[in-house]
Write a protein that holds these residues in place. Sequence first.
Motif, PDB file in Angstrom:
ATOM      1  N   VAL A  74      30.513  36.638  22.796  1.00 34.09           N
ATOM      2  CA  VAL A  74      30.068  35.291  23.141  1.00 34.09           C
ATOM      3  C   VAL A  74      31.015  34.270  22.525  1.00 34.09           C
ATOM      4  O   VAL A  74      31.453  34.413  21.377  1.00 34.09           O
ATOM      5  N   GLY A  75      31.343  33.246  23.315  1.00 33.90           N
ATOM      6  CA  GLY A  75      32.180  32.159  22.821  1.00 33.90           C
ATOM      7  C   GLY A  75      31.650  30.822  23.293  1.00 33.90           C
ATOM      8  O   GLY A  75      30.591  30.734  23.928  1.00 33.90           O
ATOM      9  N   ARG A  76      32.382  29.755  22.995  1.00 34.47           N
ATOM     10  CA  ARG A  76      31.990  28.436  23.471  1.00 34.47           C
ATOM     11  C   ARG A  76      32.283  28.308  24.964  1.00 34.47           C
ATOM     12  O   ARG A  76      33.165  28.977  25.486  1.00 34.47           O
ATOM     13  N   PRO A  77      31.549  27.443  25.666  1.00 33.58           N
ATOM     14  CA  PRO A  77      31.718  27.332  27.125  1.00 33.58           C
ATOM     15  C   PRO A  77      33.138  26.927  27.510  1.00 33.58           C
ATOM     16  O   PRO A  77      33.757  26.062  26.891  1.00 33.58           O
ATOM     17  N   ALA A  78      33.649  27.558  28.540  1.00 35.07           N
ATOM     18  CA  ALA A  78      34.969  27.274  29.100  1.00 35.07           C
ATOM     19  C   ALA A  78      34.988  27.864  30.510  1.00 35.07           C
ATOM     20  O   ALA A  78      33.983  28.389  30.998  1.00 35.07           O
ATOM     21  N   ARG A  79      36.121  27.787  31.160  1.00 32.74           N
ATOM     22  CA  ARG A  79      36.229  28.384  32.492  1.00 32.74           C
ATOM     23  C   ARG A  79      36.076  29.899  32.380  1.00 32.74           C
ATOM     24  O   ARG A  79      36.666  30.518  31.487  1.00 32.74           O
ATOM     25  N   PRO A  80      35.297  30.506  33.267  1.00 41.68           N
ATOM     26  CA  PRO A  80      35.190  31.965  33.221  1.00 41.68           C
ATOM     27  C   PRO A  80      36.509  32.608  33.604  1.00 41.68           C
ATOM     28  O   PRO A  80      37.357  31.990  34.259  1.00 41.68           O
ATOM     29  N   SER A  81      36.696  33.838  33.177  1.00 41.08           N
ATOM     30  CA  SER A  81      37.909  34.571  33.536  1.00 41.08           C
ATOM     31  C   SER A  81      37.922  34.823  35.041  1.00 41.08           C
ATOM     32  O   SER A  81      36.891  34.737  35.719  1.00 41.08           O
ATOM     33  N   SER A  82      39.088  35.125  35.577  1.00 35.51           N
ATOM     34  CA  SER A  82      39.223  35.359  37.020  1.00 35.51           C
ATOM     35  C   SER A  82      38.421  36.587  37.434  1.00 35.51           C
ATOM     36  O   SER A  82      38.272  37.539  36.656  1.00 35.51           O
ATOM     37  N   PRO A  83      37.901  36.584  38.659  1.00 36.26           N
ATOM     38  CA  PRO A  83      37.122  37.743  39.113  1.00 36.26           C
ATOM     39  C   PRO A  83      37.982  38.993  39.211  1.00 36.26           C
ATOM     40  O   PRO A  83      39.171  38.932  39.539  1.00 36.26           O
ATOM     41  N   THR A  84      37.375  40.140  38.919  1.00 40.89           N
ATOM     42  CA  THR A  84      38.068  41.424  38.975  1.00 40.89           C
ATOM     43  C   THR A  84      37.604  42.288  40.135  1.00 40.89           C
ATOM     44  O   THR A  84      38.227  43.297  40.434  1.00 40.89           O
ATOM     45  N   GLY A  85      36.498  41.902  40.784  1.00 43.61           N
ATOM     46  CA  GLY A  85      35.895  42.747  41.810  1.00 43.61           C
ATOM     47  C   GLY A  85      34.830  43.666  41.240  1.00 43.61           C
ATOM     48  O   GLY A  85      34.094  44.308  41.988  1.00 43.61           O
ATOM     49  N   ALA A  86      34.761  43.760  39.902  1.00 42.36           N
ATOM     50  CA  ALA A  86      33.729  44.563  39.227  1.00 42.36           C
ATOM     51  C   ALA A  86      33.160  43.692  38.100  1.00 42.36           C
ATOM     52  O   ALA A  86      33.425  43.927  36.925  1.00 42.36           O
ATOM     53  N   ASP A  87      32.376  42.686  38.499  1.00 48.82           N
ATOM     54  CA  ASP A  87      31.937  41.659  37.553  1.00 48.82           C
ATOM     55  C   ASP A  87      30.421  41.559  37.509  1.00 48.82           C
ATOM     56  O   ASP A  87      29.702  42.088  38.360  1.00 48.82           O
ATOM     57  N   LYS A  88      29.975  40.820  36.521  1.00 45.31           N
ATOM     58  CA  LYS A  88      28.561  40.550  36.303  1.00 45.31           C
ATOM     59  C   LYS A  88      28.429  39.084  35.915  1.00 45.31           C
ATOM     60  O   LYS A  88      29.293  38.537  35.229  1.00 45.31           O
ATOM     61  N   SER A  89      27.350  38.445  36.381  1.00 44.27           N
ATOM     62  CA  SER A  89      27.071  37.065  36.001  1.00 44.27           C
ATOM     63  C   SER A  89      25.684  36.995  35.379  1.00 44.27           C
ATOM     64  O   SER A  89      24.778  37.730  35.779  1.00 44.27           O
ATOM     65  N   SER A  90      25.526  36.094  34.400  1.00 45.66           N
ATOM     66  CA  SER A  90      24.257  35.961  33.690  1.00 45.66           C
ATOM     67  C   SER A  90      23.816  34.506  33.694  1.00 45.66           C
ATOM     68  O   SER A  90      24.637  33.597  33.509  1.00 45.66           O
ATOM     69  N   VAL A  91      22.515  34.295  33.897  1.00 46.21           N
ATOM     70  CA  VAL A  91      21.945  32.952  33.892  1.00 46.21           C
ATOM     71  C   VAL A  91      20.568  32.993  33.242  1.00 46.21           C
ATOM     72  O   VAL A  91      19.935  34.049  33.145  1.00 46.21           O
ATOM     73  N   VAL A  92      20.096  31.817  32.791  1.00 51.03           N
ATOM     74  CA  VAL A  92      18.715  31.639  32.355  1.00 51.03           C
ATOM     75  C   VAL A  92      18.073  30.638  33.302  1.00 51.03           C
ATOM     76  O   VAL A  92      18.670  29.592  33.609  1.00 51.03           O
TER      77      VAL A  92
END
Length: 315
Positions: free
Chosen positions: A181-199
Amino acid sequence: MTSSRYTYLGPEGTFTEAALRTLPEAATRELVPMVSVPAALDAVRNREAGGALVPIENSVEGGVTATIDELASGRPLMIYREVLLPIAFALLVRPGTELAEVKTVTGHPVAQPQVRRWLERQLPEAQWESAASNADGARLVQEGRYDAAFAGEFAAATYGLHPLVTDIHDAENAATRFVLVGRPARPSSPTGADKSSVVLWLRDDHPGALLELLQEFAARGVNLMRIESRPTGGGIGQYCFQVDCEGHLADRRVGEALMGLRRLCAGVRYLGSYPRADGGRPQLRHGTSDEAFLAANDWLNRCFDGRGELPGEAP
């Protein structure tokens, strides 16, 4: 200076430290143990560290509530990586201790369900007391406060203990998932094998409220990998939902699902898009690829222009 420092749930010798050391960048960072998950994450919020590795999910016990709650509250943070670590415990004792002499045992509360049946068979009379972490349990054994601790075998040398029994686990293929976990910034580029998390926070409680949220994912072919409800602290019956889904924010199906949720929900906290530790790629259903979303948008624009369908498009 702080960007070269990573915090983690300590003390030294925890599974969290073992997971952190699997990351290539850990070799060039100062690794700082912290007394709790909130302390590890607050160091990042306060710019005292560039990142923190904390446990978030166990295949036997489920979600790690301290991490889930901390990510949903306080100043926003983002997940950048995840690590899956196979989990097997060792029974650590002071040198010379025999199994029949073990009357008190300790370990992290999440460890107990993973060794409960072994304890019932091998040490049915032993009394369990929880510790802040498995490694802290090992420290307490070193100090003579308990006879044995369940921890990683690698912790034995750190605390001068002997692994009396190794490879203890009630469930085969048990694993814990950790997140960097880090401070908010641009997410890394997609790899085609990704996961996203939200509340997600419901706007109001009514019949079908959760179904409405799930339909935003289902209508766009976004597969959910985990959904967990947690109390908001605002009263009985008031919950937020932490969701992991397949795909990256840059994927049209994921981005549009999150826009739909932002319209429906009282609040949406984006926790990041990051590579899946298992490398799994989603199986896209018909009509859910980026190309399909672009083609549908092109069709809508043609309708505004009065062109409608192109030759050959009619069924």
